[in-house]
Design a protein around this motif. Structure first.
Motif, short mmCIF file in Angstrom:
data_model
loop_
_atom_site.label_atom_id
_atom_site.label_comp_id
_atom_site.label_asym_id
_atom_site.label_seq_id
_atom_site.Cartn_x
_atom_site.Cartn_y
_atom_site.Cartn_z
N LYS B 128 -14.57 1.46 5.12
CA LYS B 128 -15.38 0.25 5.15
C LYS B 128 -14.52 -0.98 5.43
O LYS B 128 -14.95 -2.11 5.19
CB LYS B 128 -16.07 0.09 3.80
N LEU B 129 -13.33 -0.74 5.96
CA LEU B 129 -12.38 -1.84 6.13
C LEU B 129 -12.88 -2.89 7.11
O LEU B 129 -12.51 -4.07 7.01
CB LEU B 129 -11.04 -1.27 6.61
N ASN B 130 -13.74 -2.45 8.04
CA ASN B 130 -14.24 -3.39 9.04
C ASN B 130 -15.13 -4.49 8.45
O ASN B 130 -15.26 -5.57 9.00
CB ASN B 130 -15.00 -2.63 10.14
N CYS B 131 -15.76 -4.17 7.32
CA CYS B 131 -16.68 -5.17 6.79
C CYS B 131 -16.37 -5.58 5.35
O CYS B 131 -17.00 -6.47 4.82
CB CYS B 131 -18.12 -4.67 6.88
N GLU B 132 -15.42 -4.93 4.73
CA GLU B 132 -15.09 -5.33 3.36
C GLU B 132 -13.65 -5.82 3.26
O GLU B 132 -12.83 -5.57 4.15
CB GLU B 132 -15.34 -4.17 2.38
N SER B 133 -13.36 -6.48 2.17
CA SER B 133 -12.07 -7.11 1.99
C SER B 133 -10.93 -6.09 1.93
O SER B 133 -11.09 -5.00 1.35
CB SER B 133 -12.11 -7.92 0.70
N PRO B 134 -9.76 -6.38 2.52
CA PRO B 134 -8.62 -5.45 2.45
C PRO B 134 -8.11 -5.24 1.03
O PRO B 134 -7.40 -4.28 0.76
CB PRO B 134 -7.56 -6.12 3.32
N VAL B 135 -8.49 -6.15 0.10
CA VAL B 135 -8.08 -5.99 -1.30
C VAL B 135 -8.58 -4.66 -1.84
O VAL B 135 -7.94 -4.02 -2.66
CB VAL B 135 -8.63 -7.15 -2.14
N LYS B 136 -9.75 -4.24 -1.35
CA LYS B 136 -10.35 -3.01 -1.87
C LYS B 136 -9.55 -1.77 -1.47
O LYS B 136 -9.74 -0.71 -2.05
CB LYS B 136 -11.79 -2.90 -1.36
N VAL B 137 -8.73 -1.86 -0.42
CA VAL B 137 -7.84 -0.74 -0.08
C VAL B 137 -6.53 -0.87 -0.85
O VAL B 137 -5.98 0.13 -1.33
CB VAL B 137 -7.54 -0.71 1.44
N THR B 138 -6.05 -2.11 -0.97
CA THR B 138 -4.78 -2.32 -1.67
C THR B 138 -4.87 -1.91 -3.13
O THR B 138 -3.96 -1.26 -3.65
CB THR B 138 -4.39 -3.82 -1.61
N PHE B 139 -5.98 -2.28 -3.76
CA PHE B 139 -6.09 -2.05 -5.19
C PHE B 139 -5.89 -0.59 -5.61
O PHE B 139 -5.04 -0.30 -6.45
CB PHE B 139 -7.41 -2.61 -5.72
N PRO B 140 -6.63 0.38 -5.00
CA PRO B 140 -6.40 1.77 -5.44
C PRO B 140 -4.99 2.27 -5.14
O PRO B 140 -4.45 3.07 -5.91
CB PRO B 140 -7.46 2.57 -4.67
N LEU B 141 -4.39 1.75 -4.06
CA LEU B 141 -3.01 2.18 -3.75
C LEU B 141 -2.04 1.68 -4.82
O LEU B 141 -1.19 2.43 -5.30
CB LEU B 141 -2.59 1.65 -2.37
N VAL B 142 -2.20 0.41 -5.21
CA VAL B 142 -1.35 -0.13 -6.26
C VAL B 142 -1.60 0.61 -7.56
O VAL B 142 -0.67 0.94 -8.30
CB VAL B 142 -1.59 -1.65 -6.41
N GLN B 143 -2.88 0.88 -7.83
CA GLN B 143 -3.22 1.59 -9.07
C GLN B 143 -2.58 2.98 -9.10
O GLN B 143 -2.14 3.46 -10.15
CB GLN B 143 -4.73 1.69 -9.21
N LEU B 144 -2.53 3.61 -7.91
CA LEU B 144 -1.92 4.93 -7.82
C LEU B 144 -0.46 4.88 -8.26
O LEU B 144 -0.01 5.69 -9.08
CB LEU B 144 -2.03 5.38 -6.36
N VAL B 145 0.28 3.91 -7.73
CA VAL B 145 1.68 3.76 -8.12
C VAL B 145 1.77 3.48 -9.62
O VAL B 145 2.59 4.06 -10.34
CB VAL B 145 2.34 2.61 -7.31
N PHE B 146 0.90 2.58 -10.07
CA PHE B 146 0.88 2.20 -11.49
C PHE B 146 0.68 3.42 -12.38
O PHE B 146 1.38 3.62 -13.38
CB PHE B 146 -0.21 1.16 -11.72
N VAL B 147 -0.28 4.28 -12.03
CA VAL B 147 -0.58 5.45 -12.86
C VAL B 147 0.63 6.38 -12.93
O VAL B 147 1.00 6.86 -14.01
CB VAL B 147 -1.83 6.20 -12.33
N VAL B 148 1.29 6.57 -11.79
CA VAL B 148 2.47 7.45 -11.77
C VAL B 148 3.56 6.87 -12.67
O VAL B 148 4.10 7.55 -13.55
CB VAL B 148 3.00 7.63 -10.32
N VAL B 149 3.87 5.57 -12.46
CA VAL B 149 4.95 4.95 -13.22
C VAL B 149 4.61 4.93 -14.71
O VAL B 149 5.43 5.27 -15.56
CB VAL B 149 5.21 3.51 -12.70
N GLN B 150 3.37 4.55 -15.03
CA GLN B 150 3.01 4.42 -16.44
C GLN B 150 3.01 5.77 -17.15
O GLN B 150 3.46 5.87 -18.30
CB GLN B 150 1.64 3.77 -16.59
N THR B 151 2.52 6.81 -16.46
CA THR B 151 2.51 8.13 -17.10
C THR B 151 3.92 8.58 -17.42
O THR B 151 4.21 9.06 -18.52
CB THR B 151 1.79 9.15 -16.19
N TYR B 152 4.83 8.37 -16.44
CA TYR B 152 6.22 8.73 -16.68
C TYR B 152 6.81 7.89 -17.82
O TYR B 152 7.45 8.42 -18.74
CB TYR B 152 7.04 8.54 -15.40
#
Lengths: 552, 552
Positions: B128-152
């Motif tokens: 949905k990148l063509n019509c929605e904000s790029p923040v919506k793609v960035t957020f899950p990617l950042v969250q993914l890194v966060f989950v890995v780091v935090q779990t460790y």
């Protein structure tokens, strides 16, 4: 039932501390579970009646529930008072820090307002008796009795540290706490719904579904109804405040169950204003300006033409006042960095509770401010009023943080003016005196170093130290004086920031922006939850600042 | 800024306990204020976006805010790990009770589900990148890194009692806690709004104002969108659970800052199932029956015809299971009345925290149950399903209360199977042994009285007592055996009552009554807030019951 099985083994005073502690914990657990159950059941009733669209639940169920709670609580309080009056051994310890005079005074003040509110409510409900449930007349009458009994109960017994029959007392106090919180919850909801309905009845209101609600069908039989209704809705905030005060005092009593206190006498500190001029004068100027702003606000805010002007005046006053207060708190915190007084290390549950209440009550103001900030920033509002509101909201957060840090640090410092404790005074050289963190060096209290310094040897039994000082010394050090000026100034400022919202100024609703962003009913709920805590916070900080003033 | 002024004076290890305590308090105060500010600002954003009718605020602002928080938290966690790895002196003490294996295991499990959710979300948002904000793609990617780091981070460091640089650590941990709570809040809101929208898209839905909401305008560019959306909404509950787990662990770490622990080794207690048959068999029967019910429920609940039948089956199973559990807990509590084991008197912050988490997590189930009860009673519903639901809700409250009492009492008892401590063993006569509350009499552990009883003299230094027992004795007393049977049975039952809601059974929505009384969006919010806590409670109680089983 569970409580009975527990109370079969009352804690005997001869057992060592382990079973005693265990019994305290089990009392807390059981009475806590009781309170949680009462509150959750009540929340379900209140939410069901307030937000349900199908009106399965009405006010009647809540009023029946509250009436039952009020009767039970009143009965328990009477039982407790009769019980403690009949036995001299019932209360062995008193916590001198609990139930300070400002809390008890506030309770009586708001209690009287609640009584008048109950009278008005009864009058209003009798007028509608032909078409509404008789529960609506019974409830304010029962509440009236409850307020009288509870105010007396808390006035007399708020310092008690109950030892005997602590199972029943624990559950009774938790019942009282839960009842007060239920009254608070129901009052906040009532008030919010009332305001939403009032908004709906305005010509441009968009709440048509509420207009043909529960009110319209029922006509009042006597003429005074409208006055009664106006009166009791005006007094609602005082009743909300009353519930918060009673909850705080009951909670402290509950925490004190089973506590054995060694030190019963508070430090006697004399109140002197000599030498403290500047802070008090500036503080008085702020109070006078604030009163002027308040009067103009109340008179002119109703007119549409003058509203904007009045709001600009109000916000400007807030910004100036809050900036001064923030600077003063910051200066005070900086002075504490250089203040070498020892920190009171004795574990004092009432003191930590005091701090917790201060921090908790500040959340109310935080809530309102953050919601305002987000609304203004999101709306990208550029009107003068909005910009001032934004600045004001940011300053409130800053001021509360700084003031909390100042007060909490001040409360934990050893008083300068304490009575010298009866311990051996030894003469030691300056170097030793400085290296020992427990021996307060007088060098810091006076401008000139004295040739011989008195220092207290640490006693292994008493952890409660006091600095000795030249009680007869006529001059205070600049640090003490500055701290006194600052706390005096902050005290007066907090008084005016208490008066303005307590007596009815609600710029949150005049502004119009937040209610547009969040929707009226949500914004009303936020303000009605946050503001009473804000008012409580101001009163509490006045009392705490007075203590900081005395001990500086 | 405030934190910097404070951190200029790090607590030196040489100062006595008073300044140490003071520094701990000031760290708590500052970091607490930080967390409150983050949370309140976040709440304002979430509430504004979710409930505002004028859509001044959108999801975008929240996602930007969350992304910033996630990046800051991740950066701090990496800084902390690098810092502690580079200095051997950084962490001197470890709290062996903190971060137990079930909590860390659960964290990894839910963390993996969260990772998959983030992948699905990224996939969905790129479409949905063509019509929605790029923040919506960035957020899950950042969250993914966060989950890995935090779990460790939490896996490795959850037992740390930080002493050095505790200012920064305190604020960092509170930042982590606030971030996790914000993620929880945003996930609960998202999930609730999604469910409300789904309800609205049903043919008979009455939520027309939501149907033409934010979704309809934007078309997905690739075909997998629908699968991704279904997938990540299915995984949302696991992500909510992950945030709760991480919050609990971070909070324990924060509480452990500056704590100096003497006793690092937990009691080694062997796990033996010998002799415990009855409880385990009945428990396994309940688990098997529950799995059967769960499978039938999941398969048949979607059909309108079979729904009523399936619900009756489900509620019947709950009623039978909960009744058995309540009876078992009650029996266990009664046995404790006759159990003369000493109570662990050492002050253990992790243990009290454990108890607080157990009690706090139970509130979630309480909330749902009370709202159900009020709805059914108010509606005066007489359908079989409603009556069963009512019985089930009442039983849940009763069962949770009884089980909490049983678990908490069990956790505070001295283990039977402790290693004998190295203190002098003296022979004393039976009378003395009984009158001394600290010397556990073996008479209570065995059916026949032994002629000579070993008893431990109380050591004045160690408060941590253990009962000695004939480790080689082949028979357990009936009391120990009963307690083991009961805790084993309750453990298995809690497992099945965890599985059913954790893997997607939501009878709260199939029933239809509560959502009619409270309105769909409110009921969805209540269930989405209450249920994850309920799931957390079941996992926590399984772990606690396992401990009770071992120590009995």
């Amino acid at each position: 039932m569970q409580t009975l099985s527990y109370s079969s083994q009352p804690p005997s005073p001869n057992t060592p501390s382990t079973p005693h502690q265990q019994s305290r914990n089990s009392i807390r657990l059981l009475s806590g579970i009781l309170a949680v159950n009462i509150l959750l059941l009540g929340s379900a009733l209140v939410c069901g009646a307030a937000f349900s669209k199908v009106k399965v639940l009405s006010d009647e169920e809540i009023h029946i529930y509250l009436t039952i709670l009020l009767i039970l609580t009143t009965a328990w309080m009477i039982f407790y008072m009769v019980h403690t009056a009949s036995r001299t051994q019932a209360v062995l310890y008193k916590d001198s820090h609990a139930g300070p005079i400002w809390l008890r005074g506030g309770l009586v003040l708001f209690g009287m307002a609640s009584l008048i509110m109950d009278v008005f409510k009864t009058g209003y409900s009798t007028g509608k008796l032909n078409c509404e449930s008789p529960v609506k007349v019974t409830f304010p009458l029962v509440q009236l009795v409850f307020v009288v009994v509870q105010t007396y109960f808390l006035w007399v017994h708020s310092k008690d540290c109950v030892q005997k029959q602590s199972n029943i007392t624990g559950c009774g106090l938790m019942l009282t706490l839960a009842t007060n919180l239920m009254l608070w919850m129901s009052a906040v909801t009532d008030e919010s719904l009332h305001q939403t309905r009032e908004e709906a009845s305005k010509p441009n209101g968009s709440f048509d579904h509420l207009r043909d609600g529960s009110i319209s069908g029922c006509e009042c039989t006597h003429g005074a109804c409208e006055i009664f209704e106006k009166g009791f809705y005006y007094l609602y905030p005082f009743n909300i405040e009353y519930s918060l005060f009673a909850s705080a005092m009951t909670y402290v009593m509950w925490k004190n169950i089973g506590r054995e206190i060694d030190d019963c006498s508070p430090h006697k500190i004399s109140f002197r204003t000599k030498g403290v001029v500047f802070g008090v004068i500036v503080g008085l100027l702020v109070v006078i300006a604030g009163l002027g702003v308040f009067v103009v606000y109340e008179v002119e805010v109703t007119g549409d033409a003058s509203k904007e002007r009045v709001l600009i005046m109000y916000y400007t006053f807030c910004i100036v006042g809050l900036s001064l207060m923030s600077l003063a708190s910051l200066a005070g915190s900086v002075i504490y960095r250089f203040d070498k007084r020892t920190v009171v290390s004795t574990k004092n549950p009432t003191r930590s509770l005091d701090v917790a209440l201060l921090l908790g009550a500040a959340l109310g103001q935080f809530l309102i401010s953050y919601f305002s900030i987000v609304a203004i920033v999101a709306e990208k509002a550029t009107r003068t009023v909005s910009m001032l509101n934004l600045t004001c909201s940011c300053l409130i957060i800053l001021q509360l943080c700084l003031q909390n840090l100042f007060i909490i640090e001040g409360l934990h410092k050893q008083p300068y003016h304490a009575e010298p404790p009866v311990v051996s005074v030894v003469f030691i050289n300056e170097g030793t005196s400085r290296s020992n963190p427990y021996s307060p060096s007088l060098k810091n209290d006076n401008d000139e170093p004295s040739p011989v310094e008195n220092s207290l040897e640490r006693s292994s039994h008493s952890h409660d130290f006091s600095s000795t000082t030249h009680s007869s010394s006529s001059r205070m050090s600049w640090k003490r004086r500055a701290l006194k000026e600052i706390s005096g100034f902050l005290l007066l400022c907090n008084v005016i920031f208490w008066i303005i919202p307590a007596f009815g100024a609600r710029p949150q609703f005049e502004n119009g922006l937040e209610e547009w962003v969040y929707g009226f009913s949500m914004w009303v709920a936020i303000v009605n939850i946050g503001l009473p805590f804000g008012i409580f916070y101001r009163m509490h900080s006045v009392a705490s600042l007075f203590e900081v003033y005395l001990t500086s």
